[in-house]
Design a protein around this motif. Sequence first.
Motif, PDB file in Angstrom:
ATOM      1  N   LEU A   1      15.934  22.035  22.541  1.00  0.00           N
ATOM      2  CA  LEU A   1      16.562  21.108  23.476  1.00  0.00           C
ATOM      3  C   LEU A   1      17.931  20.656  22.967  1.00  0.00           C
ATOM      4  N   LEU A   2      18.089  20.563  21.664  1.00  0.00           N
ATOM      5  CA  LEU A   2      19.345  20.102  21.080  1.00  0.00           C
ATOM      6  C   LEU A   2      20.539  20.979  21.467  1.00  0.00           C
ATOM      7  N   PRO A   3      20.399  22.322  21.472  1.00  0.00           N
ATOM      8  CA  PRO A   3      21.560  23.123  21.900  1.00  0.00           C
ATOM      9  C   PRO A   3      21.983  22.843  23.354  1.00  0.00           C
ATOM     10  N   PHE A   4      21.027  22.515  24.201  1.00  0.00           N
ATOM     11  CA  PHE A   4      21.366  22.242  25.596  1.00  0.00           C
ATOM     12  C   PHE A   4      22.044  20.883  25.744  1.00  0.00           C
ATOM     13  N   TRP A   5      21.617  19.911  24.921  1.00  0.00           N
ATOM     14  CA  TRP A   5      22.308  18.623  24.915  1.00  0.00           C
ATOM     15  C   TRP A   5      23.746  18.820  24.438  1.00  0.00           C
ATOM     16  N   ALA A   6      23.901  19.623  23.395  1.00  0.00           N
ATOM     17  CA  ALA A   6      25.250  19.888  22.879  1.00  0.00           C
ATOM     18  C   ALA A   6      26.099  20.597  23.946  1.00  0.00           C
TER      19      ALA A   6
ATOM     20  N   ALA B   1      24.773  20.697  36.249  1.00  0.00           N
ATOM     21  CA  ALA B   1      24.028  21.761  36.925  1.00  0.00           C
ATOM     22  C   ALA B   1      24.036  23.051  36.100  1.00  0.00           C
ATOM     23  N   ILE B   2      25.161  23.358  35.472  1.00  0.00           N
ATOM     24  CA  ILE B   2      25.230  24.553  34.613  1.00  0.00           C
ATOM     25  C   ILE B   2      24.284  24.408  33.434  1.00  0.00           C
ATOM     26  N   THR B   3      24.229  23.198  32.864  1.00  0.00           N
ATOM     27  CA  THR B   3      23.295  22.959  31.752  1.00  0.00           C
ATOM     28  C   THR B   3      21.858  23.131  32.221  1.00  0.00           C
ATOM     29  N   PHE B   4      21.533  22.622  33.415  1.00  0.00           N
ATOM     30  CA  PHE B   4      20.184  22.800  33.953  1.00  0.00           C
ATOM     31  C   PHE B   4      19.866  24.273  34.179  1.00  0.00           C
ATOM     32  N   LEU B   5      20.831  25.023  34.674  1.00  0.00           N
ATOM     33  CA  LEU B   5      20.625  26.448  34.896  1.00  0.00           C
ATOM     34  C   LEU B   5      20.350  27.164  33.575  1.00  0.00           C
ATOM     35  N   ALA B   6      21.148  26.861  32.567  1.00  0.00           N
ATOM     36  CA  ALA B   6      20.939  27.485  31.247  1.00  0.00           C
ATOM     37  C   ALA B   6      19.586  27.091  30.676  1.00  0.00           C
ATOM     38  N   THR B   7      19.209  25.842  30.855  1.00  0.00           N
ATOM     39  CA  THR B   7      17.898  25.387  30.375  1.00  0.00           C
ATOM     40  C   THR B   7      16.780  26.091  31.129  1.00  0.00           C
ATOM     41  N   GLY B   8      16.945  26.248  32.431  1.00  0.00           N
ATOM     42  CA  GLY B   8      15.919  26.927  33.227  1.00  0.00           C
ATOM     43  C   GLY B   8      15.748  28.381  32.821  1.00  0.00           C
ATOM     44  N   ILE B   9      16.851  29.072  32.610  1.00  0.00           N
ATOM     45  CA  ILE B   9      16.765  30.479  32.196  1.00  0.00           C
ATOM     46  C   ILE B   9      16.108  30.596  30.829  1.00  0.00           C
ATOM     47  N   ALA B  10      16.534  29.734  29.893  1.00  0.00           N
ATOM     48  CA  ALA B  10      15.939  29.772  28.553  1.00  0.00           C
ATOM     49  C   ALA B  10      14.464  29.383  28.604  1.00  0.00           C
ATOM     50  N   SER B  11      14.127  28.393  29.431  1.00  0.00           N
ATOM     51  CA  SER B  11      12.729  27.959  29.549  1.00  0.00           C
ATOM     52  C   SER B  11      11.868  29.068  30.131  1.00  0.00           C
ATOM     53  N   TYR B  12      12.371  29.770  31.128  1.00  0.00           N
ATOM     54  CA  TYR B  12      11.620  30.871  31.722  1.00  0.00           C
ATOM     55  C   TYR B  12      11.333  31.951  30.664  1.00  0.00           C
ATOM     56  N   TRP B  13      12.380  32.294  29.914  1.00  0.00           N
ATOM     57  CA  TRP B  13      12.204  33.321  28.888  1.00  0.00           C
ATOM     58  C   TRP B  13      11.228  32.860  27.802  1.00  0.00           C
ATOM     59  N   LEU B  14      11.311  31.600  27.375  1.00  0.00           N
ATOM     60  CA  LEU B  14      10.404  31.080  26.342  1.00  0.00           C
ATOM     61  C   LEU B  14       8.974  30.941  26.871  1.00  0.00           C
ATOM     62  N   ALA B  15       8.815  30.575  28.149  1.00  0.00           N
ATOM     63  CA  ALA B  15       7.469  30.444  28.724  1.00  0.00           C
ATOM     64  C   ALA B  15       6.816  31.811  28.893  1.00  0.00           C
ATOM     65  N   ILE B  16       7.594  32.826  29.321  1.00  0.00           N
ATOM     66  CA  ILE B  16       7.054  34.178  29.487  1.00  0.00           C
ATOM     67  C   ILE B  16       6.614  34.742  28.141  1.00  0.00           C
ATOM     68  N   SER B  17       7.398  34.454  27.090  1.00  0.00           N
ATOM     69  CA  SER B  17       7.048  34.972  25.764  1.00  0.00           C
ATOM     70  C   SER B  17       5.967  34.132  25.095  1.00  0.00           C
ATOM     71  N   GLY B  18       5.547  33.033  25.703  1.00  0.00           N
ATOM     72  CA  GLY B  18       4.461  32.214  25.179  1.00  0.00           C
ATOM     73  C   GLY B  18       4.882  31.268  24.070  1.00  0.00           C
ATOM     74  N   ARG B  19       6.140  30.986  23.920  1.00  0.00           N
ATOM     75  CA  ARG B  19       6.603  30.119  22.829  1.00  0.00           C
ATOM     76  C   ARG B  19       6.533  28.635  23.183  1.00  0.00           C
ATOM     77  N   ILE B  20       6.631  28.284  24.471  1.00  0.00           N
ATOM     78  CA  ILE B  20       6.506  26.879  24.885  1.00  0.00           C
ATOM     79  C   ILE B  20       5.623  26.799  26.122  1.00  0.00           C
ATOM     80  N   SER B  21       5.103  25.603  26.351  1.00  0.00           N
ATOM     81  CA  SER B  21       4.229  25.398  27.507  1.00  0.00           C
ATOM     82  C   SER B  21       5.038  24.878  28.692  1.00  0.00           C
ATOM     83  N   ILE B  22       4.405  24.892  29.851  1.00  0.00           N
ATOM     84  CA  ILE B  22       5.041  24.394  31.062  1.00  0.00           C
ATOM     85  C   ILE B  22       5.309  22.888  30.933  1.00  0.00           C
ATOM     86  N   GLY B  23       4.426  22.160  30.297  1.00  0.00           N
ATOM     87  CA  GLY B  23       4.617  20.723  30.073  1.00  0.00           C
ATOM     88  C   GLY B  23       5.858  20.456  29.234  1.00  0.00           C
ATOM     89  N   SER B  24       6.086  21.284  28.222  1.00  0.00           N
ATOM     90  CA  SER B  24       7.280  21.126  27.384  1.00  0.00           C
ATOM     91  C   SER B  24       8.551  21.353  28.207  1.00  0.00           C
TER      92      SER B  24
END
Length: 190
Positions: free
Chosen positions: A1-6, A94-117
């Motif tokens: 989350l820190l890289p997205f805040w930055a 909005a760009i930050t949200f988009l980047a977070t969404g793409i990264a979250s999708y990739w991390l969720a598909i690979s099983g590294r984070i949960s949907i709640g996270s």
Amino acid sequence: LLPFWALQAVLNSFIYLRFLPSLRKERRELALRRSPAIAHFAESASGANTIRAFQKEKIFEQRFTDFNDLFLSQRLRTVGLFSKFSFAMGLGTAITFLATGIASYWLAISGRISIGSIGVAFAYLALSGTVLQSFFDWLGQFEEAMTGMERMNEYLRMPIEPGAFLPRSAQFSTGQPKTPPAPPNSPSPL
């Protein structure tokens, strides 16, 4: 989350710095356009009896209208620029949200984070985005307040006009003593 805040902080800083010169210019122009209208209104109000006595109401009304039209057109330009600035800040979020969404999708598909996270990450990003936008809006308002201080500084640093200095000694006799008389029970100077 820190890289997205930055990322969000960097985007908002970039947008703010990009708009800063034009925001300053428009605010200064707005302050300069406001002053003549206010001064004319105050002077007209204090001299209303004289204006009525010489039947010059229309001239003063027209002059105020001209000053006010200049102010309102500048106000419209300033508000338009602030609207563009706010839109650009929202676009950065909005760009930050988009980047977070793409990264979250990739991390969720690979099983590294949960949907709640992912939900928590978006909640924190929304909150931090609001705080960052509020900070930069506040900074813009602070800049606007400082334009008055800048103008005062310019006036204070201007050279004094010729004739504004008081002479070291009077050039004509006033009939007044050069030094004030001593109070009655004081010791006399040697």
